[in-house]
Write a protein that holds these residues in place. Structure first.
Motif, PDB file in Angstrom:
ATOM      1  N   ASN A 137       0.743  -1.297  -0.007  1.00  0.00           N
ATOM      2  CA  ASN A 137      -0.051  -0.066   0.117  1.00  0.00           C
ATOM      3  C   ASN A 137       0.633   1.094   0.131  1.00  0.00           C
ATOM      4  N   ILE A 138       0.461   2.125  -0.843  1.00  0.00           N
ATOM      5  CA  ILE A 138       1.249   3.428  -0.852  1.00  0.00           C
ATOM      6  C   ILE A 138       0.345   4.800  -0.401  1.00  0.00           C
ATOM      7  N   LYS A 139       0.810   5.567   0.249  1.00  0.00           N
ATOM      8  CA  LYS A 139       0.109   6.734   0.874  1.00  0.00           C
ATOM      9  C   LYS A 139      -0.168   7.768  -0.548  1.00  0.00           C
ATOM     10  N   ASN A 195      -8.364   1.575  -5.738  1.00  0.00           N
ATOM     11  CA  ASN A 195      -9.619   1.174  -5.562  1.00  0.00           C
ATOM     12  C   ASN A 195      -9.822  -0.047  -6.216  1.00  0.00           C
ATOM     13  N   ASP A 196      -9.009  -1.127  -6.260  1.00  0.00           N
ATOM     14  CA  ASP A 196      -9.088  -2.513  -7.112  1.00  0.00           C
ATOM     15  C   ASP A 196      -9.257  -2.337  -8.648  1.00  0.00           C
ATOM     16  N   THR A 197      -8.745  -1.095  -9.022  1.00  0.00           N
ATOM     17  CA  THR A 197      -8.850  -0.770 -10.474  1.00  0.00           C
ATOM     18  C   THR A 197      -7.302  -0.500 -10.882  1.00  0.00           C
ATOM     19  N   TRP A 322      -1.367  10.806 -14.178  1.00  0.00           N
ATOM     20  CA  TRP A 322      -2.554  11.665 -14.351  1.00  0.00           C
ATOM     21  C   TRP A 322      -3.535  10.869 -13.158  1.00  0.00           C
ATOM     22  N   PRO A 323      -4.029  11.337 -11.940  1.00  0.00           N
ATOM     23  CA  PRO A 323      -4.693  10.504 -10.855  1.00  0.00           C
ATOM     24  C   PRO A 323      -6.111  10.424 -11.492  1.00  0.00           C
ATOM     25  N   PRO A 324      -6.650   9.017 -11.031  1.00  0.00           N
ATOM     26  CA  PRO A 324      -8.101   9.116 -11.585  1.00  0.00           C
ATOM     27  C   PRO A 324      -8.726   9.813 -10.457  1.00  0.00           C
ATOM     28  N   LYS A 328      -7.806  10.686  -4.756  1.00  0.00           N
ATOM     29  CA  LYS A 328      -7.473  11.379  -3.367  1.00  0.00           C
ATOM     30  C   LYS A 328      -7.733  10.776  -1.980  1.00  0.00           C
ATOM     31  N   ASP A 329      -8.732   9.989  -1.976  1.00  0.00           N
ATOM     32  CA  ASP A 329      -9.155   9.202  -1.103  1.00  0.00           C
ATOM     33  C   ASP A 329      -9.204   7.522  -1.094  1.00  0.00           C
ATOM     34  N   GLY A 330      -8.431   7.258  -2.087  1.00  0.00           N
ATOM     35  CA  GLY A 330      -8.217   5.842  -2.593  1.00  0.00           C
ATOM     36  C   GLY A 330      -7.488   4.937  -2.043  1.00  0.00           C
TER      37      GLY A 330
END
Length: 737
Positions: A137-139, A195-197, A322-324, A328-330
């Motif tokens: 897991n990465i913050k 988020n599992d994607t 480019w974040p989905p 932010k809270d993923g």
């Protein structure tokens, strides 16, 4: 000869024929000797507990005193087994809710085995949500804004101010490249999941592919190829030090990525760094190619043009993303483990129940030489490799969900081909979809050959599986006495050529392969034994769609009987004699496989009577092909496409057709418009073919059992119109190999 001697001789002949017939394989009635494994963790005499917040110095005998790691729990049981104190009913490992990240494979062997009456069971505690991870897991805070002006200058205008970066080296992440010069999968680097994607590597073009304009030099294994590209997009990439292009450079069933050595923008020419064994450019139009060879660029900073896309600079180890929208809270996972999540050798009487296995660069579960092992109710997803690879006997894979896999879902083998000893393995009631994400070619939902390196596959039952949405095959089949029944396959093979819902190739020892009562629709290819593959009995299936059917590519001993074909336009069946021009009669692979099983001796000579003389009767031709008793609903065209020379066309020993019902009208379905393809009592089809079997259409696909508590919705099953991968204007009717 007097009447008495004649009578005695007749009796002996009947006895001999009866004996031979009793041992001959009957595909209509045959079913593998499969016994489904039943386990109940609640009946295990010893209950051990593992928790993400546990303590390996605790006793592990209760949730409050749970072990922390799977290895500690395993070693505890290993000591029990070594001392011969396996408790009555076996041992259950109860995993409490949470994530179990692994930095190395969880390894098991014969010292971790149970017995038939005292199995070892790995399961969630109280049906908790348990995830065994091959990643970390990465913050979100580890991603920072891009500040380097040179990097910013390369970013696409649409992405300006939206790209963030991650320093993989400062976080100690591994599997960061570099790509090999040539590869056909994910290239071995980590993947990113939010988020599992799975987040995709950047690519150009975003959706469709570009095509080569013309081959300059096809090259070979020693000489890199070069070609002229269309347009001027590669001008944007001149500041990138590492460029790979992925494409169908030669044929539609090979998709390697190749590193670029040079881009000559003045002449619109790209030269590769490494050569392919057979060069580039369509093998049918050498040397300049067809101008239709598709390709696309991957992992370029300049081509991050949509939310979710990312690229890595192999020189600095920096990821640009480019974040989905849900970033932010993923929950962010980066895969790291490049070995199987669970790896077992010589394991027996062990069950893995209701586990989630995900986020790894390797395969999910790999079992070598297993005995009575069960994988049931598990979810395997977000893996760069396969879901399950299992070699063994009397093992089962039941009611699992597998998707978002880089390669295939299930590869299974077992038994003994030379002695025709059945494995008793089964693959039942699994939902297999959206696989082949990284390795698009020859990655199947169910594979009996390629991923198990040609290991024997005898007496395997594959039933009631739901298979959909993949770039290539549904099932790769091989071996002997295997049955595929009541499976549903659709929306596959939209990114390849030479393909089938059921596909095999180059093997005359494929015998007793029964494909019956399956529903194959809206996909490319139906049953396609390619390059001389043999011995398939296709019975009672429903084929629906313009690009489905059965094509025999010069292989002997196929029977296509009592199937239903629904198409706008024929043909529905094809056959050719390519084996002559391609020299199958002297092909070392085909001949070697036949000789390896000793076809003149029992059990082969008795079970498959055609085998002792196979090599003496032109096996390079589609000998003894039968197409009979089929219902064919087509609006126009002819049902058959036979591509053979005049001599072979006149040979009655190659193809026999009889009693097929061809109609332009509904043959009598219960409700075709609502999708009920059960034939009504008294249907016109029964009047034309009175002995046509009753096909239990509603029995096909998944069902509820102790591990599958509900059936997927239409969206989960990929059946919504919006989930159709086909272009609206795709009117192609070709289904051959």
């Amino acid at each position: 000869m007097n009447k008495k001697n004649l009578f005695i001789a007749s009796i002996w002949l009947l006895l001999l024929c009866g004996s031979s017939q009793a041992q001959t394989f009957n595909p209509v009635t045959y079913s593998p000797a499969v016994k489904q494994i039943e386990v109940d963790g609640n009946k295990c005499g010893l209950q051990l507990y593992v928790a993400p917040e546990g303590n390996d110095n605790a006793s592990g005998k209760s949730p409050a005193t749970a072990f922390k790691t799977l290895e500690k729990a395993r070693d505890e049981v290993r000591a029990i087994i070594k001392n011969g104190k396996l408790p009555k009913g076996g041992i259950a490992f109860n995993l409490l809710k949470g994530n179990y990240p692994l930095t190395r494979s969880f390894e098991l062997n014969n010292f971790d085995s149970g017995t038939e009456n005292a199995p070892i069971i790995y399961r969630p505690y109280n049906n908790d949500d348990v995830h065994i991870l091959g990643g970390v897991n990465i913050k979100n805070s580890s991603f920072l804004p891009v500040t380097d002006p040179a990097v910013s200058a390369r970013i696409d205008p649409a992405a300006k101010g939206k790209i963030i970066q991650l320093n993989t080296r400062s976080l100690g992440l591994t599997r960061t490249g570099v790509f090999p010069d040539i590869f056909n999968d994910g290239g071995g680097i980590f993947e990113i999941f939010v988020n599992d994607t799975r987040l995709p590597l950047s690519r150009w073009p975003d959706e469709e592919n570009s095509t080569m304009k013309e081959v300059v030099n096809p090259g070979d294994k020693n000489i890199p190829g070069s070609f002229i590209y269309r347009g001027d997009r590669p001008k944007r990439w001149m500041n990138s030090k590492d460029i790979w292009l992925k494409g169908f450079w030669r044929v539609g069933w090979e998709e390697p990525a190749i590193k670029v050595a040079k881009i000559d923008t003045a002449n619109s020419q790209i030269t590769f760094k490494a050569g392919l064994p057979n060069g580039i450019g369509s093998k049918y139009q050498r040397p300049k190619g067809s101008g239709k060879e598709e390709w696309y660029a991957i992992n370029l900073l300049e081509e991050i043009t949509r939310p979710g896309e990312w690229a890595i600079d192999f020189n600095t180890g920096i990821v640009y993303l480019w974040p989905p929208d849900d970033f932010k809270d993923g929950n962010i996972v980066i895969s790291q483990l490049d070995k199987p999540v669970i790896s077992a050798k010589n394991l027996a009487n062990t069950a893995f129940i209701n586990l989630n296995i995900e986020g790894s660069l390797g395969d999910g579960i790999v079992i070598e030489h297993g005995e009575r092992c069960l994988i049931a109710g598990c979810t395997l997803k977000d893996l760069a490799g396969n879901g399950v690879i299992l070699d063994g006997n009397k093992c089962g894979i039941q009611s699992c969900d597998m998707f978002a896999l880089g390669k295939g879902c299930i590869a299974i083998s077992g038994g003994n081909s030379e002695k025709l000893v059945e494995s008793g393995n089964y693959v039942i009631n699994n939902h297999l979809h959206d696989y082949g994400v990284l390795k698009s070619q020859y990655s199947a939902a169910i594979d009996l050959y390629s991923e198990t390196k040609g290991a024997p596959a005898v007496g395997i039952l594959v039933a009631h599986n739901l298979i959909h949405h993949a770039p290539r095959d549904g099932v790769l089949y091989a071996g002997q006495k295997n049955v595929f029944e009541y499976n549903e396959i659709y929306r596959c093979a939209y990114a390849t050529a030479d393909v089938g819902a059921f596909y095999s190739w180059l093997d005359w020892t494929i015998r007793g392969l029964v494909i019956r009562f399956n529903y194959i629709h809206n996909t490319v290819g139906g049953v396609n034994p390619d390059d001389g593959a043999s011995g398939t009995f296709v019975y009672g299936n429903i084929f629906w769609g313009n690009r489905t059917g059965v094509w025999i590519a010069s292989g002997p001993d196929h029977t296509i009987q009592n199937n239903i074909f629904i198409k706008n336009e024929g043909p529905v069946f094809g056959m050719d004699d390519r084996g002559v021009s391609r020299g199958y009669a002297t092909n070392k692979s085909l001949l070697g496989k036949v000789k390896s099983i000793n076809p003149q001796a029992a059990p082969w000579s008795e079970t498959f009577p055609e085998m002792p003389t196979l090599l003496d009767s032109h096996p390079e031709l589609p000998q003894r092909t039968r197409f009979s008793g089929n219902i064919i609903w087509i609006k126009k065209g002819t049902p058959l496409s036979i591509k053979m020379n005049k001599t072979n066309l006149a040979d009655s020993g190659l193809l026999k057709t009889k009693n097929n019902f061809v109609t332009a009208d509904d043959p009598g379905f219960t409700d075709f418009l609502k999708g009920d393809l059960t034939l009504k009592k008294g249907a016109p089809a029964y009047q034309k073919i009175p002995d046509f079997p009753q096909i239990d259409f509603k029995k096909m696909g998944l069902y509820i059992d102790k591990y599958r508590k509900r059936l997927p919705t239409a969206k989960e099953a990929g059946k919504l119109p919006s989930q159709n991968p086909w272009k609206a204007d795709d009117n192609d009717t070709y289904f051959g190999t």
